[in-house]
Enzyme design. Structure first.
Site, PDB file in Angstrom:
ATOM      1  N   HIS A 420      31.078  35.779  45.722  1.00 29.04           N
ATOM      2  CA  HIS A 420      30.585  35.761  44.426  1.00 29.04           C
ATOM      3  C   HIS A 420      30.872  34.400  44.008  1.00 29.04           C
ATOM      4  O   HIS A 420      31.364  33.446  44.766  1.00 29.04           O
ATOM      5  CB  HIS A 420      31.753  36.710  43.459  1.00 29.04           C
ATOM      6  CG  HIS A 420      33.179  36.658  44.349  1.00 29.04           C
ATOM      7  ND1 HIS A 420      34.154  35.677  43.562  1.00 29.04           N
ATOM      8  CD2 HIS A 420      33.773  37.263  45.025  1.00 29.04           C
ATOM      9  CE1 HIS A 420      35.240  35.694  43.765  1.00 29.04           C
ATOM     10  NE2 HIS A 420      35.067  36.868  44.751  1.00 29.04           N
ATOM     11  N   HIS A 427      41.417  34.512  41.093  1.00 28.52           N
ATOM     12  CA  HIS A 427      42.940  34.458  41.218  1.00 28.52           C
ATOM     13  C   HIS A 427      43.596  33.626  40.176  1.00 28.52           C
ATOM     14  O   HIS A 427      44.563  34.003  39.634  1.00 28.52           O
ATOM     15  CB  HIS A 427      43.397  33.665  42.599  1.00 28.52           C
ATOM     16  CG  HIS A 427      43.412  34.491  43.665  1.00 28.52           C
ATOM     17  ND1 HIS A 427      42.376  35.001  44.413  1.00 28.52           N
ATOM     18  CD2 HIS A 427      44.613  34.946  44.399  1.00 28.52           C
ATOM     19  CE1 HIS A 427      42.945  35.857  45.470  1.00 28.52           C
ATOM     20  NE2 HIS A 427      44.115  35.629  45.387  1.00 28.52           N
TER      21      HIS A 427
END
Length: 581
Positions: A420, A427
């Site tokens: 992606h 995160h």
């Protein structure tokens, strides 16, 4: 009488839902704008990992157009028919439709935007890439040894002289050994709180004092009758991936890696970028903040009193006869600190797939390699900013990368980056959201006593005795926790610095929106009869106050923000175009 009360409750519940809906509706939905690279450079410098490529790693235009078509139509059928590299037998794209989902609490995923990413033709992009090359070279050096290392000295010199627009942490406008690879979150005085204390947050190291059996230095967090061990299974030193062009190309086409992670025999406390990269390779995204929450809720002194008190806006802070539990207590917090993660992911997934489609660092590393290597004389990419090319050929990085070694970015993961786009970072967005909840819940200026860092072998915790040890607070260590996790992904080579700096603020906005809406729903009051509130220091140094459905901010001066490099507004804004779809 009961039926009247039930009807009143039903109508009040409806009114609260409508009020929350009004708040959500009145939030701005800014225009979706990317940096224009897609139109300027024909997909070469955008994310296209997993699509089919030619022999030098350039994406097939027809495949990229099919990719864009799915993002424009939002039709599930079109997503299922995006062409794949490696004959359709490789890795799958990661959740591209997530940014189309709705949430019924907090800001809508598509109401939140981050600025256009730095362009590949910008000096800022060069600086970010240069930092990543230096991170790859310093993965195995323990943070505690940065003060006396020649390679660290070379990295600091390079970041200061090879790159004109680096926006990472600095002291007096210079990268130093103390600020190298650090985060840039501010406290309310405009000081970089991430640069206080050792590199690794105490919440990734310390354990609770558990009875007479364990001390903080044993690294065990209390989790009911269980213990969470802060020691980690980490990858072995001096093992990097995607440094061979054929291997790199196969991975860009989505091929599953032939190599696997190899781990050290012993579990260790986090010491260096490779340890941190391993942590963020395998963690569940809210894991670090859930563990921090457990630690904060469980740590008591010898008298049994909480070491980390809730904030004074909590209605049970001074209650004479009540404790919080289902509201304003541990269960409320534990569920909320994880609940924000999925909403944060939807917001960032929309930005990365539907707006920015930023190339992963390993992708740009491939372009740089082809551009500079004598093995590809027919291919050049003049859009790559000259500063990174100069750094690799005649600057500080030229001592480590050359025609023989190649110019690919060494990766910490066998598969390189996920399938992606880079910008924003999952995160980092989750980090911003979860840490914001924790900052809202606890008294931020609570001091961190007896700070620690990992021993050289990582098998134990030793005291941290730096001159700033007495300056460490709950706020600084929570900010550092967010940057550790986000920048740990950079240390692996899979994200850029601006992926971190913009995404933690995106996650923060998600969390603040959820707290804003939840603040409408409580029955409690403070002991003086006032409305309960949440108050915290944002990552940019502003103080945020949330009560009764309202959010208010104090101001931090623009000059303070510039000094500490959190203001990323360029002096000259590059040409940008509205995004497709």
């Amino acid at each position: 009488m009961f039926s009247e009360r039930n009807e009143a409750r039903r109508l009040k519940a409806q009114a609260l839902r409508q009020q929350a809906s009004t708040i959500a509706t009145e939030r701005s939905h800014p225009q979706r704008i990317n940096n224009g690279e897609e139109a300027a450079y024909g997909y070469l410098v955008n994310y296209h990992k997993g699509l089919p490529h030619n022999a030098v790693g350039e994406v097939q235009h027809s495949a990229y157009r099919a990719f864009l078509n799915a993002l424009t139509t939002s039709d599930p059928y079109d997503f299922d028919h995006i062409p794949q590299g490696h004959g359709g037998k490789g890795r799958k794209f990661v959740s591209p439709q997530a940014g189309l989902a709705f949430d019924l609490q907090g800001p809508d995923a598509q109401s939140l935007m981050i600025p256009p990413a730095p362009r590949v033709d910008s000096a800022e992009s060069s600086a970010e890439m240069g930092e990543l090359y230096w991170m790859s070279l310093l993965r195995d050096l323990n943070f505690a040894d940065y003060d006396n290392n020649s390679l660290v000295n070379a990295a600091v010199a390079s970041m200061n002289t090879d790159f004109s627009d680096f926006r990472g942490a600095k002291e007096q406008d210079q990268v130093t050994k103390k600020t190298l690879f650090r985060g840039i979150s501010l406290n309310s005085d405009g000081v970089n709180s991430d640069a206080i204390g050792p590199y690794i947050s105490q919440f990734l190291l310390k354990g609770n004092t558990i009875g007479t059996d364990f001390s903080e230095k044993d690294g065990y967090i209390r989790f009911g009758t269980l213990r969470v061990d802060q020691r980690n299974k980490v990858a072995i030193a001096n093992t990097d991936y995607l440094t061979d062009f054929d291997e790199w190309l196969a991975i860009q086409n989505g091929k599953f890696p032939n190599k696997k992670d190899v781990f050290e025999k012993n579990l260790v406390f986090l010491r260096n970028l490779r340890d941190l990269a391993t942590y963020v390779h395998f963690d569940q995204l809210y894991e670090a903040y859930f563990n921090a929450c457990l630690y904060l809720l469980s740590e008591t002194n010898v008298a049994g009193k909480a070491v980390f008190p809730f904030s004074q806006g909590n209605p049970y802070y001074n209650s004479p006869n009540q404790d919080g539990f289902a509201t304003f207590g541990g269960p409320h917090l534990l569920s909320l600190v994880t609940e924000v993660a999925t909403r944060a992911l939807k917001a960032v997934w929309h930005t990365k797939w539907f707006v920015h489609r930023r190339i992963r660092p390993e992708g740009l590393g491939g372009l740089i390699h082809v551009h500079l290597s004598q093995n590809f004389p027919q291919h050049s990419y003049p859009m790559i900013n000259e500063e990174i090319l100069q750094a690799l050929t005649c600057g500080g990085l030229s001592h480590h990368f050359n025609q023989e070694t190649g110019f690919l970015l060494p990766m910490a993961f066998p598969e390189g980056s996920p399938l992606h786009p880079a910008y924003g970072a999952g995160h980092a967005t989750v980090a911003g959201a979860c840490v914001t909840i924790l900052k809202a819940w606890f008294t931020e200026n609570t001091p961190i006593t007896n700070p620690v860092q990992a021993s050289t072998d990582g098998l134990s915790l030793i005291p941290y005795n730096g001159e700033d040890a007495d300056q460490m607070t709950l706020l600084s260590e929570l900010n550092k926790l967010a940057s550790n996790i986000a920048i740990g992904r950079n240390g692996a080579g899979v994200h850029w610095r601006s992926d971190y700096t913009e995404s933690i603020k995106l996650g923060e906005t998600v969390a603040l929106g959820i707290l804003q809406e939840q603040s409408l729903t409580y029955n409690e009051t403070l002991t003086d009869g006032q409305t309960p509130f949440f108050q915290l220091t944002c990552f940019d140094g502003r103080t945020c106050h949330i009560a009764a459905g309202q959010i208010t901010y104090s101001r931090i001066t623009r000059e303070a923000a510039r000094i500490n490099t959190l203001d990323n507004t360029p002096d000259v804004v590059p040409d940008i175009i509205p995004n497709l779809g």
